[in-house]
Design a protein around this motif. Structure first.
Motif, PDB file in Angstrom:
ATOM      1  N   ALA B 124       0.868  -1.183   0.000  1.00  0.00           N
ATOM      2  CA  ALA B 124       0.000   0.000   0.000  1.00  0.00           C
ATOM      3  C   ALA B 124       0.891   1.215   0.000  1.00  0.00           C
ATOM      4  CB  ALA B 124      -0.912   0.010   1.225  1.00  0.00           C
ATOM      5  N   GLY B 125       0.429   2.243  -0.646  1.00  0.00           N
ATOM      6  CA  GLY B 125       1.253   3.430  -0.744  1.00  0.00           C
ATOM      7  C   GLY B 125       0.437   4.691  -0.599  1.00  0.00           C
ATOM      8  N   ASP B 126       1.125   5.780  -0.392  1.00  0.00           N
ATOM      9  CA  ASP B 126       0.458   7.066  -0.274  1.00  0.00           C
ATOM     10  C   ASP B 126       1.474   8.138  -0.619  1.00  0.00           C
ATOM     11  OD1 ASP B 126      -1.550   8.990   0.599  1.00  0.00           O
ATOM     12  OD2 ASP B 126      -0.194   9.361   2.271  1.00  0.00           O
ATOM     13  N   THR B 127       1.021   9.173  -1.275  1.00  0.00           N
ATOM     14  CA  THR B 127       1.913  10.278  -1.621  1.00  0.00           C
ATOM     15  C   THR B 127       1.258  11.592  -1.260  1.00  0.00           C
ATOM     16  OG1 THR B 127       2.567   9.002  -3.546  1.00  0.00           O
ATOM     17  CG2 THR B 127       3.333  11.263  -3.452  1.00  0.00           C
ATOM     18  N   LYS B 128       1.953  12.400  -0.509  1.00  0.00           N
ATOM     19  CA  LYS B 128       1.497  13.760  -0.253  1.00  0.00           C
ATOM     20  C   LYS B 128       2.570  14.721  -0.755  1.00  0.00           C
ATOM     21  CE  LYS B 128      -2.350  12.688   1.897  1.00  0.00           C
ATOM     22  NZ  LYS B 128      -2.194  11.272   2.129  1.00  0.00           N
ATOM     23  N   VAL B 129       2.135  15.847  -1.269  1.00  0.00           N
ATOM     24  CA  VAL B 129       3.085  16.872  -1.709  1.00  0.00           C
ATOM     25  C   VAL B 129       2.848  18.113  -0.855  1.00  0.00           C
ATOM     26  CG1 VAL B 129       3.933  18.265  -3.635  1.00  0.00           C
ATOM     27  CG2 VAL B 129       3.035  15.979  -4.063  1.00  0.00           C
TER      28      VAL B 129
ATOM     29  N   THR D  51      -3.710  -0.234   5.159  1.00  0.00           N
ATOM     30  CA  THR D  51      -3.717   1.052   4.452  1.00  0.00           C
ATOM     31  C   THR D  51      -2.716   1.976   5.113  1.00  0.00           C
ATOM     32  OG1 THR D  51      -5.080   2.887   3.704  1.00  0.00           O
ATOM     33  CG2 THR D  51      -5.558   2.043   5.888  1.00  0.00           C
ATOM     34  N   THR D  52      -2.160   2.865   4.336  1.00  0.00           N
ATOM     35  CA  THR D  52      -1.229   3.834   4.903  1.00  0.00           C
ATOM     36  C   THR D  52      -1.545   5.218   4.355  1.00  0.00           C
ATOM     37  OG1 THR D  52       1.108   4.239   5.417  1.00  0.00           O
ATOM     38  CG2 THR D  52       0.610   3.721   3.137  1.00  0.00           C
ATOM     39  N   ASP D  53      -1.409   6.227   5.175  1.00  0.00           N
ATOM     40  CA  ASP D  53      -1.579   7.605   4.729  1.00  0.00           C
ATOM     41  C   ASP D  53      -0.740   8.542   5.576  1.00  0.00           C
ATOM     42  OD1 ASP D  53      -3.499   8.536   2.526  1.00  0.00           O
ATOM     43  OD2 ASP D  53      -4.598   6.874   3.431  1.00  0.00           O
ATOM     44  N   SER D  54      -0.187   9.548   4.929  1.00  0.00           N
ATOM     45  CA  SER D  54       0.499  10.596   5.673  1.00  0.00           C
ATOM     46  C   SER D  54      -0.429  11.800   5.727  1.00  0.00           C
ATOM     47  CB  SER D  54       1.800  10.995   4.989  1.00  0.00           C
ATOM     48  OG  SER D  54       2.655   9.885   4.895  1.00  0.00           O
ATOM     49  N   THR D 217     -12.056  11.538  -0.329  1.00  0.00           N
ATOM     50  CA  THR D 217     -11.179  12.507   0.339  1.00  0.00           C
ATOM     51  C   THR D 217     -10.560  13.457  -0.685  1.00  0.00           C
ATOM     52  OG1 THR D 217      -9.472  10.793   0.370  1.00  0.00           O
ATOM     53  CG2 THR D 217     -10.817  10.994   2.325  1.00  0.00           C
ATOM     54  N   ARG D 218      -9.227  13.499  -0.748  1.00  0.00           N
ATOM     55  CA  ARG D 218      -8.571  14.361  -1.747  1.00  0.00           C
ATOM     56  C   ARG D 218      -9.165  14.133  -3.131  1.00  0.00           C
ATOM     57  NH1 ARG D 218      -2.263  13.282  -2.102  1.00  0.00           N
ATOM     58  NH2 ARG D 218      -2.960  11.141  -1.800  1.00  0.00           N
ATOM     59  N   GLY D 219      -9.377  15.192  -3.860  1.00  0.00           N
ATOM     60  CA  GLY D 219      -9.938  15.048  -5.202  1.00  0.00           C
ATOM     61  C   GLY D 219     -11.463  15.070  -5.193  1.00  0.00           C
TER      62      GLY D 219
HETATM   63 MG   LIG Z   1      -3.469   7.968   0.446  1.00  0.00          MG
END
Ligand SMILES: [Mg+2]
Ligand code: SF4
Ligand code: SF4
Ligand SMILES: [Mg+2]
Ligand SMILES: [Mg+2]
Ligand SMILES: [Mg+2]
Ligand SMILES: [Mg+2]
Ligand SMILES: [Mg+2]
Ligand SMILES: [Mg+2]
Ligand SMILES: [Mg+2]
Ligand SMILES: [Mg+2]
Ligand SMILES: [Mg+2]
Lengths: 367, 334, 73, 334, 73, 367
Positions: B124-129, D51-54, D217-219
């Motif tokens: 699982a991945g996530d990207t924030k800018v 799940t992963t989120d920053s 969420t985002r978008g």
């Molecule tokens: Mg995410």
């Protein structure tokens, strides 16, 4: 470097230790008490502790850590002033890593950095000139601490600023000289002392000759290196002199210390700096005990360049001043290992790993 | 005065310890778990190990690796030292506006490669800018999930047990410092950054009497051992002369006034094992490419010691106590 | 008081030298050791060579110390 | 020219999609998993969701929540929409030097509180501190692990299935924007930031025919639905007039030229369900405090559509296509 | 060409006014609508009120349009 | 606002639509072709698409999107110049969000920001004065785009800078006027046109009178609002006029548009600004088609304050110029939906959501 590495041979250390203990026993038989020696230099203090010699000698020789740690003797008001300067929006403070955690009246430079000030740790004083060149819009101020080993490097930084026409650089000078503080110590006569282990690296600059004044006080000194065998050799020589009731100054670190020291370095100091009555933390003002910039270089003098309101530093129960004069041991301070720990030091002797209180905390508190 | 987070809170030493105790453990009331390499808990009847770490290393490319490789090896190792077989990893990226896509690609490929080598899947991945200036290029969080091995440690520590380290210490710390190019230090030291799952798995499979393992990362060997001593209530005496340290690392430490015991490692494991098996442990380690310089460096001197401590034996036979890292590692002139 | 470490001069420029300390290297100032030569060991403090190390002196004083020890036996 | 990461890569729209496809999926070769709310995989024979989120939200405290609460609810929701019962969460903190300890405490306590409410344990943690200016106060990564429910979605989507949203959209986006205090917008809109596990669990337990769920969420709602349509190969027609939007959110969008369909939500779920069960779905939702304004907002108009699309039906009966967010949400004057 | 939204004046200061757009508020400039009063609706563009909305005119033209539509039937 | 909301009633929209289609049928019967109307304003284009009216009318009325989108008509060289200014180390560029993604020769302002320039999106021009005050060491440059609705706000920003003595603020003026471009369009006679839907918000400033010149060209215009019923009413009126062979200018947006427009706003423009031969993207220079700062205010004029090398912008195959003059549809551009998409726009018409190409891409490409 095999010659120097040999000073670290386990076998040699053990026989040296035996010789010292033997000599100390003779002393004790003669005088009915343990010999009392002061290692002036904090690096000696540290080396004694790290090598286990301090522990091994604890029933044979009383070793007192002296005032030779720049961190420990820097006055609170200098830290307070640096923090004031750090809080100026366009300043960058440069400091040796050692000074980061030294408590001022309210905070340390580390705290100031945490609170958003631009405080940078440098390895060499010259690096602060580079930082000044890279930040022409900022005022770069170097906290100029140290004894005679380091002072020539501060003078050199001024020379560099001069040569490179760097105008946004200045030094807050709060340097310390060994001889005046030793004179004060022996003068006060509060102290029973059988000799000094003299600071090896300060002697590199000052030379053996510089310490001959001790003889006038009927005291001995041995200039020593920092390897275990050198430490033991130095103590052995002091004990022998003492037992033989001789007052002498011996250079036992000849491969780096010359009779006249380093004349190039001394010339550099003389060119830029002059004597000053310096405040020693916990001890007070000692006349001509520090060097500051000559007035012809006052453009590099942070004390003249900036207006800093130097308040009376806040009083604490810290007894560092007495500790570094050998008048009490850290354990006699009521704050030791209670309010004052290496993690939240009250006094500077708890900050530097070579501070007497920190050394006691780290190595002596237990086992 | 407002209390603020200082860099020292992140160095893995005394202040990190306090922060964890006073802020996180008190709020999450999750006792010890939160400070271990991995948390182990039952899920649907199986024992699972989980660990999380954020990677913020600067520079992001350094001799011996990069932040991506580190993000995998660090998490693989945290699982491995808890006797878990790493199964899957999640990856959370925080990127600074303006970060070069080519660098991101390099980093991501390192991660993929290292994950493949460790036989772990990135699931699982996530990207924030974030805005320019709101981060330092790239931060990566990896969270690892592993299944507890059939062979696990037997933490019945006995007096006389041996302490073994899998190789030279301080390499990562010095490699990063010299890559930072700030203090003028020039070395060829490479970060030791490596996944130790196979080394550790070999040990668990082939030797009995492995008591405990830890990867001595932030805070260094000294801090890791102090924490083991405190958490498992035993005391250790190190023979400092036996600790393998690269010549250049000693040189760099001498110049800058550092103590290598506090420098970070990213491919080393320190093990407590039954002394009767120590030769086997050393043999297995030395036959593995990441354990060639494994050494016995000390022994357990007491157990059931509610106040477990770390000591070092000096050359002349006395001992001195070693504490966890205090403050930060800063160059000293005195 | 002051960290001082033996460092070997391996390259010499006008105002600085490259030194080696057990394999780690650094450029240091040499203004205080005007006569330094490649191959010399110097005592390094805060980025400056403060003194040339005379290895023969080290040997000599070690010998002297061994003599004292032997005498003490 | 060097290609660089732009803020738009992090907005959850077209560029985020591309970044995931071209960088992460290609390197990790982990197909779809990586872009879903949670990855589901077997571990030791059980099905686990991860799940992963920053979380990098600014400001860190905002009407309706803070970054800590969000870090828990966001991850709980990502598990919940994958029909997983959230079990444990790891928390990785990146703190900027100088961050106020009191703020950290507040945030950590919000996390603890929200985790307790969601019946999820915080099992592992990590803290890194970076230099002043190298991060924006605090970033939090949470990774959640859940066990797949007994009741799961039945994703056999049929033509005529309903699209339901659990409440008003755009609240979080507008709350954050006005909390930022930059464009002069003054609203009382609170972030909808909430954990939806219990709402979702009730649905799964009490109604059949829940096909799919996602947290927009985002978008925003538009991007989430576009992704569902593409991933599950069906097309949807929304009735825009039916979408619940708070009056103030419409007002703010009118002023700044935003489309509320693209604004972030943090406490909403969008569901595709069998149309025969839609009343039951709406009833359950409306009886839950986080679903009071649930509405049917559209329907599935085709399935097995290799190129699934999202449409909106206009007031006059024509349709227009809706794409995922393009670039960033920026205030417009024209 | 230019986003323009009806906004109601709810507070009036010398050079600016607080307006309400469906419950969201903002301080806007009023230099171009010197006669504006509390309760008025204005057309808001990029932070400035560009025109006072005459609601009666809206009603009138709507009525006119309805008439046209009815005629067309 | 009930009166205005009523323009959005579904029932009313449907009957309005029927009336328009009916009128269009009559036109077709009379002329044997579909009526051709141009909506000058990009917001009208957008509203047609969003409301579904464009789609509903597609077999009845040909709607051509005109040059009324500030994004679409801003010349590449202005973007290039802003990027040069952005790349100055001490500059802050302020821009409306609309302009962020408009491609210059090599990059957009968004790219410049991604590459490290300080580019800030503002909502109101006045906000850039605040930014200038908060950053006294920086040069704040506002990208001054827009038609007559926005231009008074740019003048107002200059007035604000003047009143607050803000010297580190300037505008790069590249504004556009509606009348000159309409004149050029109708003058060129390349276009078959049965009337203009005139821009409602520009008319708020200019007034109905301003557009009466159309009658000289025997063309009609209806000033219209943006709600579905208003759009349909406007089209209906144009079709009726056309069928009746009348040329007239009608204000169908009376509740905000006055005969003489907004005199305060016009006075503000006149005070600070003067005519200029402006470059229109894809169209070229049109004399007196823009407003720039009067020379007495040149201290606020970024073009005079900074030296910018304005190179010839790079040629692309983009046919925006023809698109906004109604000479081709976006689908006729070879780049449309291939090299040029809203995500990687080649021309500005693909950037703004109301750009003709973007509108076609978003709403017309399918379904
Ligand atoms: Mg995410
Ligand atoms: S223990 Fe602390 S307070 Fe006491 S003398 Fe030492 S440094 Fe000062
Ligand atoms: S499709 Fe793109 S390149 Fe073609 S005219 Fe439109 S904006 Fe220009
Ligand atoms: Mg400062
Ligand atoms: Mg670990
Ligand atoms: Mg971990
Ligand atoms: Mg780790
Ligand atoms: Mg989600
Ligand atoms: Mg997620
Ligand atoms: Mg989520
Ligand atoms: Mg960690
Ligand atoms: Mg700039």
């Amino acid at each position: 470097m095999q010659q120097i590495d040999a000073y670290n041979e386990p076998q040699l250390i053990r026989s040296s230790l035996a010789a010292v203990i033997n000599e100390a026993e003779l002393f004790k038989q003669q005088r009915g008490r343990l010999p009392v020696l002061m290692e002036v230099c904090g690096s000696h203090t540290m080396a004694f502790a790290r090598s286990g010699i301090k522990q091994a000698l604890k029933n044979h020789v009383t070793l007192i850590a002296g005032p030779g740690c720049p961190v420990c003797v820097t006055d609170q008001s200098s830290i307070d002033a640096m923090i004031q300067l750090a809080e100026m929006p366009n300043s960058i403070i440069c400091t040796f890593g050692d000074m980061m955690r030294v408590p001022g009246s309210k905070q340390s430079l580390m705290d100031a950095k945490t609170n958003g000030c631009d405080v940078r740790v440098i390895y060499s004083p010259i690096d602060s000139i580079k930082i000044a060149q890279e930040n022409p819009d900022k005022e770069v101020i170097l906290l100029g601490i140290g004894f005679e080993t380091t002072i020539p490097l501060l003078a050199l930084a001024v020379r560099e600023a001069e040569r490179k026409s760097v105008d946004n650089f200045s030094i807050w000078m709060t340097t310390k000289l060994v001889k005046p503080v030793l004179e004060k110590l022996v003068d006060s006569q509060k102290l029973l002392l059988d000799g000094f282990l003299l600071p090896g690296h300060v002697s590199v600059i000052l030379g053996e000759k510089h310490f001959r004044f001790l003889k006038e006080f009927h005291l001995s000194g041995v200039i020593s290196g920092f390897e275990p065998v050198q430490l033991l050799s130095g103590i052995h020589r002091l004990l022998t002199l003492s037992r033989e009731q001789k007052a002498d100054v011996i250079n036992d670190y000849t491969y780096v210390v010359k009779e006249n020291g380093n004349t190039a370095a001394k010339a550099m100091m003389n060119h830029y700096l002059e004597y000053h009555d310096e405040d020693w933390r916990g001890i007070g003002k000692i006349s001509n005990s520090g060097l500051v910039l000559k007035s012809s270089y006052s453009k590099y003098d942070a004390k003249k360049k900036f207006e800093v309101v130097q308040n009376q530093p806040r009083k604490t129960k810290c007894r560092c001043g007495e500790v570094i004069q050998g008048l009490i041991t850290p354990e006699e301070c009521s704050l030791f290992d209670k309010a004052c720990t290496p993690n939240r030091p009250i006094g500077p002797c708890m900050v530097s790993t070579e501070g007497t209180c920190a050394a006691h905390y780290q190595y002596m508190r237990e086992g | 005065m407002v209390q603020r987070i200082s860099l020292a809170h992140g160095e893995g030493g005394e202040l990190t310890h306090q922060l964890i105790q006073e802020v996180f453990m008190s709020a999450f009331s999750s006792k010890k778990e939160i400070q271990h390499d991995s948390a182990v808990f039952p899920i649907e009847g199986k024992r699972i190990a989980v660990t999380t770490d954020s990677y913020v290393v600067q520079p992001i490319f350094f001799p011996g690796g990069n932040i991506g490789k580190l993000a995998i090896t660090g998490t693989v190792n945290d699982l491995a030292v808890c006797c878990a077989v790493p199964k899957m990893i999640t990856a959370g990226f925080i990127l600074e506006e303006g970060f070069a896509l080519s660098d991101l690609n390099k980093i991501v490929h390192s991660m993929a490669e290292e994950a493949k080598a460790a036989n772990v899947k990135i699931v699982a991945g996530d990207t924030k800018v974030v805005e320019k200036g709101s981060a330092d290029g790239i931060f990566i969080n990896t969270t690892g999930i592993g299944a507890i091995s059939e062979q696990v440690c037997s933490p019945a520590i006995k007096k006389g047990d041996c302490v073994v380290v899998s190789g030279t210490i301080g390499d990562h710390g010095i490699a990063i410092l010299s890559a930072r190019n700030q203090l003028g230090l020039l070395t060829d030291v490479q970060s030791d950054c490596a996944s130790l799952h196979s080394l550790i798995q070999s040990l668990l499979e082939q030797v009995d009497g492995i008591r405990l393992m830890r990867d001595p990362t932030r805070g260094g060997l000294a801090t890791s051992l102090v924490e083991l001593c405190e958490d498992f209530q035993f005391s250790v005496e190190l023979e400092e002369d036996l600790i393998p340290i690269r010549r250049e690392v000693t040189g760099a430490c001498n110049i800058l006034g550092f103590d290598p015991l506090y420098l970070a490692n990213e491919g080393k494991v320190v093990i407590v094992c039954d002394s009767t098996n120590k030769d086997k442990v050393i043999e297995i380690m030395q036959n593995h490419k990441y354990g060639e310089e494994a050494k016995v460096i000390g022994k357990v001197i007491s157990v059931n010691d509610s106040n477990g401590k770390l000591y070092s034996r000096t050359q002349i036979g006395t001992t001195r106590r070693i504490h966890r890292l205090n403050g930060m590692i800063l160059p000293r002139i005195c | 008081m002051c960290v001082g470490v033996p460092a070997k001069i391996i390259e010499l420029e006008e105002e600085r030298a490259l030194v080696d300390v057990l394999g780690s290297k650094m450029y240091v100032g040499i203004i205080f050791v005007p006569n330094v030569m490649i191959g010399d060991f110097v005592l390094l403090h805060a980025g400056q060579a403060m003194s040339i190390i005379e290895e023969s002196f080290a040997e000599e004083s070690l010998k002297e110390w061994r003599d004292i020890l032997n005498a003490a036996d």
